[in-house]
Design an enzyme around this catalytic site. Structure first.
Site, PDB file in Angstrom:
ATOM      1  N   GLN A 337       0.846  -1.202   0.000  1.00 47.91           N
ATOM      2  CA  GLN A 337       0.000   0.000   0.000  1.00 47.91           C
ATOM      3  C   GLN A 337       0.881   1.252   0.000  1.00 47.91           C
ATOM      4  OE1 GLN A 337      -2.082  -0.963   3.723  1.00 47.91           O
ATOM      5  NE2 GLN A 337      -1.411   1.025   4.553  1.00 47.91           N
ATOM      6  N   TRP A 365      12.591  20.659  21.302  1.00 50.90           N
ATOM      7  CA  TRP A 365      13.818  20.932  22.063  1.00 50.90           C
ATOM      8  C   TRP A 365      15.070  20.451  21.319  1.00 50.90           C
ATOM      9  CZ3 TRP A 365      15.269  23.770  26.064  1.00 50.90           C
ATOM     10  CH2 TRP A 365      16.463  23.474  26.729  1.00 50.90           C
ATOM     11  N   GLU A 406      12.591  26.492  19.950  1.00 57.02           N
ATOM     12  CA  GLU A 406      13.004  26.684  21.338  1.00 57.02           C
ATOM     13  C   GLU A 406      14.478  27.090  21.420  1.00 57.02           C
ATOM     14  OE1 GLU A 406      11.800  23.405  23.864  1.00 57.02           O
ATOM     15  OE2 GLU A 406      10.075  22.983  22.579  1.00 57.02           O
ATOM     16  N   TYR A 407      14.821  28.450  21.306  1.00 54.71           N
ATOM     17  CA  TYR A 407      13.888  29.584  21.305  1.00 54.71           C
ATOM     18  C   TYR A 407      14.451  30.650  20.376  1.00 54.71           C
ATOM     19  CZ  TYR A 407      12.204  27.328  25.520  1.00 54.71           C
ATOM     20  OH  TYR A 407      11.711  26.406  26.389  1.00 54.71           O
ATOM     21  N   THR A 473       3.423  26.559  29.217  1.00 54.83           N
ATOM     22  CA  THR A 473       3.356  26.910  30.642  1.00 54.83           C
ATOM     23  C   THR A 473       3.599  25.688  31.526  1.00 54.83           C
ATOM     24  OG1 THR A 473       0.943  26.772  30.368  1.00 54.83           O
ATOM     25  CG2 THR A 473       1.918  28.965  30.395  1.00 54.83           C
ATOM     26  N   TYR A 474       4.748  25.084  31.350  1.00 56.17           N
ATOM     27  CA  TYR A 474       5.205  23.951  32.150  1.00 56.17           C
ATOM     28  C   TYR A 474       6.728  23.932  32.069  1.00 56.17           C
ATOM     29  CZ  TYR A 474       4.440  22.182  27.375  1.00 56.17           C
ATOM     30  OH  TYR A 474       4.401  22.051  25.999  1.00 56.17           O
TER      31      TYR A 474
END
Length: 632
Positions: A337, A365, A406-407, A473-474
């Site tokens: 497939q 990261w 990041e970042y 937000t962690y």
């Protein structure tokens, strides 16, 4: 920056449309040197130049240039001439240069002509004669962002300042904090000047509202739920005014938050490597019940190499064969497939749950190091991403692209120095290439500290090109600080003893709103895991440790589904849970703390929530269900 349209004016040499008195002028200086012209490009700009009549000294007259308004595609400028001599001026001719790309489009109360980038304004019949102390003004509409320089009057130099007198530089673009219903606090980085900065003028819109000696100002008496625009200019010890800072738009809290017509975002990350040791597959989204309770999936991650989007794991992505019992629809893959792997399983999932949008997320990261090279040629990067995401083999699987850098212009696994504008330029290129029918999103830092990651890149400028931001937000605190202090890795708010000010969800969201980013473009992040230390004797946060606690896959981190049974929560702090088990100390979110965070997110008018990542949840998806229920 004003968004008002230009006021209608007559073109070159028209009669005056207003007899209102000119505004009070500010003293400054125009340089003839190209470097000084470039340094003065930030607007609005006011400048002082000395004018001279044919038989008068150069210091017998002054002229002040004012940027009256700016509506993005154009601006209104104004010159005010003042006779500072002791005899009457009978006529005046003012000359100046604009940088290439800046031009006058219409003028009033003077005859304005040009030769290339050189502009000339001559008095009209009624305003050429100026007695000592008298003034005359003329205005114009223009395009471009440049400032005038090289000023001359009646063929003579207009430099009325002393050699070496330079106006201040532009202050930093203000940011807002402690945003409330009727007040907020502005802060900005200081300007510099060869003779020292005396004070700063603070503008709300086009009106000056305060003059302060420091680099902050608390504005009050505002209206709740209202958007205001602020800018700041600096003045030196001889009262020269420099160029304006960038502008900040910020909305006060309160008022009625309009409902989101598209519904709340409930997004989860699905990791391609989860199909190996974690044995977590697309079918698990169905059997856990999570597929019925989410709106979006970010498939993580595509790589970024040589300035291009590339495949992350070809085997997991589109080659791994699934047996019937492993497959979403109970149909086994065949050897021949055209598409297998996670992509084919996601295709089957979307057939059963057509409301789910799937985005391909690039970076993360480990793979963010390639974004710096990508930022050097955003258009080429966007083309490579579009070609990969829209590959005919799986184009129907994906509804857009997510960037997890990041970042930008800051340090993560590696340090990036591509500049503050790099993120904006990258997202602009992606939006141009992917168009309005595809989603374009980004995962961004949640560093709410002063001068932190959110202050190092133009997140506000990039926001116009994204459908939403996923604010991470962690991971605020963890056992990379092996000795502690112990602290919750995902605090909703600050608390007494928090190790770093600004490292909490509320600070991040407030900072982003303070930069003018609407809450309706922000998703709150939830971790489906905990972070922990060992060698801890104190049950409450703030204790010392000897190192990271042991985790299943990595030290210092463990899935919620494991911690729920092995180390049940014993307390809460700042809207999240923590637990001490023996000498181990863990922090993580539970269904109860997620419920509180979802209530907070709704009260803040946020777009929704997202989480990292599906495989950390229980077999019945209780954390995904908590997000779903909490955002109802």
């Amino acid at each position: 920056m004003s968004t008002s349209a230009p006021r209608p004016r007559r073109t070159y040499g028209g009669s005056p449309l207003s007899t209102a008195s000119p505004p009070r002028t500010r003293r400054t200086r125009f340089f003839t040197r190209v470097a000084a012209i470039v340094a003065a490009l930030a607007l609005p700009v006011t400048g002082l130049v000395a004018l001279a009549g044919p038989a008068q000294a150069a210091t017998s007259a002054t002229a002040t240039y004012t940027k009256v308004s700016d509506w993005g595609t154009g601006f209104e400028g104004k010159w005010t001439v003042k006779n500072t001599g002791t005899s009457t001026i009978t006529s005046w001719t003012l000359e100046w240069d604009f940088p290439a790309g800046t031009a006058v489009t219409s003028a009033w109360d003077a005859t304005v002509t040009s030769s290339g980038t050189h502009w000339t304004g001559k008095n009209v019949g009624w305003n050429g004669t100026l007695a000592p102390g008298a003034t005359a003004s003329f205005g114009f509409n223009g395009t471009g962002g440049g400032s005038p320089g090289g000023c001359r009057i009646n063929g003579a130099s207009c430099d009325g300042t002393q050699p070496g007198d330079t106006p201040p530089t532009a202050p930093g673009t203000p940011t807002a904090s402690t945003v409330a219903d009727t007040s907020l606090t502005l802060s900005w980085s200081s300007a510099t000047d060869d003779k020292g900065v005396k004070n700063y003028d603070v503008y709300r819109g086009s009106s000056k509202i305060a003059t302060v000696t420091g680099t902050s100002y608390a504005d009050s008496g505002l209206t709740k739920g209202t958007t205001y625009t602020y800018s700041v200019t600096a003045r030196d010890t001889i009262d020269q005014t420099g160029p304006s800072s960038g502008s900040l738009s910020v909305t006060t809290t309160g008022g009625v938050i309009p409902p989101d017509p598209g519904g709340k975002v409930k997004l989860g990350y699905f990791t391609e490597w989860g199909v190996y040791g974690r044995n977590y597959h697309v079918k698990n989204l169905v059997t856990s019940g999570s597929a019925a309770k989410i709106t979006h999936i970010n498939y993580a991650f595509g790589n970024v190499q040589n300035g291009q989007c590339t495949i992350g794991d070809a085997y997991a992505d589109y080659d791994k064969a699934y047996t019937a019992d492993q497959s979403v629809d109970g149909v086994a893959d065949t050897w021949d497939q055209p598409l297998r792997g996670n992509f084919n399983q996601l295709r089957k999932l979307k057939k059963q749950y057509p409301n789910i949008k799937v985005l391909w997320s690039f970076g993360g990261w480990t793979w963010s190091g390639g974004f710096g090279q990508a930022a050097a040629n955003p258009a080429a990067f966007a083309q490579s991403c579009y070609s990969l995401v829209e590959d005919p083999r799986w184009a129907d699987v994906f509804d857009g692209i997510d960037i997890d850098w990041e970042y930008p212009n800051a340090c993560g696994l590696s340090c990036d120095t591509s500049g503050a504008a790099a993120l904006k330029n990258l997202m602009s290129a992606l939006r141009t290439k992917f168009g309005g029918s595809n989603l374009v999103t980004a995962a961004i830092s949640a560093d709410g500290s002063n001068g932190g990651k959110l202050d190092l890149a133009d997140y506000a400028g990039a926001a116009q090109y994204v459908d939403f931001y996923n604010v991470m937000t962690y991971d605020f605190f963890g056992a990379w600080d092996a000795k502690g202090p112990t602290a919750p890795h995902s605090p909703l708010t600050s608390y007494t003893g928090i190790p770093i000010a600004g490292f909490n969800s509320e600070a991040a969201i407030t900072k982003l709103k303070g930069k003018g980013i609407a809450g309706s473009k922000l998703n709150l992040g939830i971790g489906f895991y905990g972070r922990g230390w060992t060698g801890v004797t104190q049950a409450a946060p703030g204790g010392t440790a000897t190192g990271p606690a042991q985790g299943t896959y990595e030290q210092g981190i463990e899935d919620y589904k494991v911690l729920k049974g092995s180390c049940p929560a014993t307390g809460t702090v700042a809207g999240t849970a923590y637990a001490k088990c023996g000498s181990n100390w863990w922090s993580y979110d539970t269904p109860a703390t997620i419920a509180g965070k979802m209530t907070w997110a709704k009260n803040q008018g946020l777009k929704g929530a997202f989480f990292w990542e599906f495989s950390g949840d229980t077999a019945n998806g209780e954390l995904a269900n908590a997000i779903h229920t909490g955002l109802q």
